[in-house]
Design an enzyme around this catalytic site. Structure first.
Site, PDB file in Angstrom:
ATOM      1  N   LYS A 134       0.838  -1.205   0.000  1.00 29.75           N
ATOM      2  CA  LYS A 134       0.000   0.000   0.000  1.00 29.75           C
ATOM      3  C   LYS A 134       0.873   1.255   0.000  1.00 29.75           C
ATOM      4  O   LYS A 134       0.555   2.242  -0.679  1.00 29.75           O
ATOM      5  CB  LYS A 134      -0.914  -0.013   1.216  1.00 29.75           C
ATOM      6  CG  LYS A 134      -1.763   1.260   1.343  1.00 29.75           C
ATOM      7  CD  LYS A 134      -2.710   1.191   2.529  1.00 29.75           C
ATOM      8  CE  LYS A 134      -3.535   2.474   2.619  1.00 29.75           C
ATOM      9  NZ  LYS A 134      -4.548   2.420   3.700  1.00 29.75           N
ATOM     10  N   HIS A 270      -9.144 -29.904 -33.517  1.00 33.01           N
ATOM     11  CA  HIS A 270     -10.145 -28.905 -33.146  1.00 33.01           C
ATOM     12  C   HIS A 270     -10.916 -29.311 -31.894  1.00 33.01           C
ATOM     13  O   HIS A 270     -12.137 -29.204 -31.813  1.00 33.01           O
ATOM     14  CB  HIS A 270     -11.103 -28.631 -34.303  1.00 33.01           C
ATOM     15  CG  HIS A 270     -10.430 -28.227 -35.573  1.00 33.01           C
ATOM     16  ND1 HIS A 270      -9.458 -27.242 -35.621  1.00 33.01           N
ATOM     17  CD2 HIS A 270     -10.554 -28.694 -36.848  1.00 33.01           C
ATOM     18  CE1 HIS A 270      -9.033 -27.103 -36.862  1.00 33.01           C
ATOM     19  NE2 HIS A 270      -9.669 -27.967 -37.620  1.00 33.01           N
TER      20      HIS A 270
END
Length: 428
Positions: A134, A270
């Site tokens: 922070k 696929h």
């Protein structure tokens, strides 16, 4: 410069501590970390000397103190913050080095008791990391041993860490604490099939050149806590970089191959199987799978569950295979296969099984569809013949086709004979 160090994993700590000491940095450390640094012959101030309070509750309370957190959170460009530090005679920290208790590893151990897992929930570590992150404008949070070398190099070169570096370190720190809390939340919620909130965490394994299409970016992430993942203990021996579509097809092929214990070959194109074969030998299994649909197999992903012999390597080298995965390769087979520059050759050394409690996720607009992974397959005891009396061979083909069908896009049709697919229809 002043550094606060509190680490469970001591990897690389000797080099970091010595490097910081050479730079004239004051070291402050807690418990076992302080003892480790003292054994290196370096000067270190213990946290309890800074706080004037001893560790409490068997080590549960060590760094949760205003003299620690004020030193981390103070904004050096705010007169009131600086005045508060001076009033209480608190010195600020410039570097906070913390890594966390290994909750996830301990909680995943077979037979671990709940109280043992709970004691691995770190409280002070995440608090210090979050505070430093922070306040990245003034403090650098360091939470991974692999960051130590770069941090030391920049300190030696510039005498301080740049704002860009501190912000980058803060990003990693917040990601680390978020993933840590996510693991704890998942562990507590494990008694529920579908809890009110799902907080999965994923770690990047591989950057991909692009996504499903060239204009899309892509990467592969592994889920935190997963016993195995798509590329765990997999080594690429040859070929181009793995692509998004390669991995999508590889996942489909591996999941289907895992259904069988007999020598098996699965060919996927696929994301749907186009050929599957079981046989007494892996060579015959490949021949069956290829014969199922040789046209669709062109440029497909081939997964085998037995090592590839010289004979099979020669046969595979005659085909265009986009990606090949097997648990081993004969030297002659590998030599033949490497003549194909485009074939990606993967060695599979993973012998662990996936967690049966793993969930399936499917991304939809603004959310996820979640379901149990379909790991169960009905056996013949759960089936009723409505016409005729199937032979043992027919039962074998039926159960084989049923397992293949599970991995074909719904609605699916699979025709099989002699443990070989002879027709696969997806999306019927």
């Amino acid at each position: 410069m002043r550094a606060l160090i509190s680490v469970y994993d001591k990897t690389g700590l000797d080099e970091l501590a010595r490097g910081l000491g050479e730079l004239g940095c004051e070291l402050v450390a807690s418990g076992g970390t302080a003892a480790f640094i003292e054994e290196l012959g370096l000067a270190v101030n213990r946290v309890e000397d800074v706080t004037a309070e001893p560790e409490m509750l068997g080590g549960r309370v060590k760094t949760l103190h205003p003299r620690i957190h004020a030193g981390i959170l103070a904004r050096r460009d705010r007169e009131d913050d600086v005045a508060t530090l001076e009033e209480h005679e608190i010195l600020p920290f410039d570097l906070v080095v913390v890594n966390l208790y290994p909750f996830e590893q301990v909680a995943a151990r077979h037979g671990v008791r709940e109280e043992e897992a709970v004691e691995m929930i770190d409280v002070g570590g995440p608090s210090m990391l979050r505070a430093a992150a922070k306040n990245f404008a003034h403090v650098a949070p360091v939470c991974r041993p692999e960051q130590y070398a770069a941090v030391l190099a920049e300190l030696r070169e510039r005498g301080e860490l740049s704002l860009v570096t501190r912000r980058s370190l803060a990003t990693v720190a917040f990601s680390t604490t978020a993933a840590y809390e996510s693991a704890i939340a998942r562990w507590f919620a494990d008694v529920q099939a579908f809890p009110e909130q799902i907080v999965p965490s994923f770690t990047k394994v591989l950057d991909l050149s692009y996504g499903e299409n060239p204009h899309q970016r892509g990467a592969f992430y592994a889920e935190a806590g997963a016993r195995v993942h798509l590329l765990s203990r997999v080594e690429q021996l040859h070929g181009k970089e793995l692509s998004y579509n390669n991995l999508n097809d590889l996942s489909a092929a591996r999941l289907l191959a895992a259904e069988f214990t007999l020598p098996a070959c699965v060919i996927v194109k696929h994301a749907n199987p186009c050929g599957v074969g079981l046989a007494a030998t892996i060579e015959e299994a490949y021949a069956k799978a290829l014969a199922s649909d040789p046209t669709s197999a062109y440029g497909g992903v081939v997964v085998l569950n037995r090592p590839i012999s010289a004979e099979l390597g020669t046969a595979l080298a005659k085909q265009f295979v986009e990606l090949l995965l097997a648990p081993g390769y004969d030297d002659a087979a590998l030599e033949a296969l490497k003549l194909k520059q485009g074939t990606r050759i993967l060695l599979d050394s993973e012998r662990r099984r996936a967690d049966r409690g793993e969930r399936d996720y499917k991304r939809v607009l603004g959310g996820l569809l979640v379901q149990d992974r379909d790991l169960d397959v009905e056996d013949r005891e759960g089936m009723v013949s409505v016409c005729g009396d199937p032979t043992e061979e027919q039962w074998g083909d039926l159960l084989f086709a049923w397992r293949v069908c599970k991995h074909v896009g719904s609605n699916a049709i699979v025709l099989a004979k002699d443990l070989q697919t002879v027709g696969i229809g997806a999306g019927q």
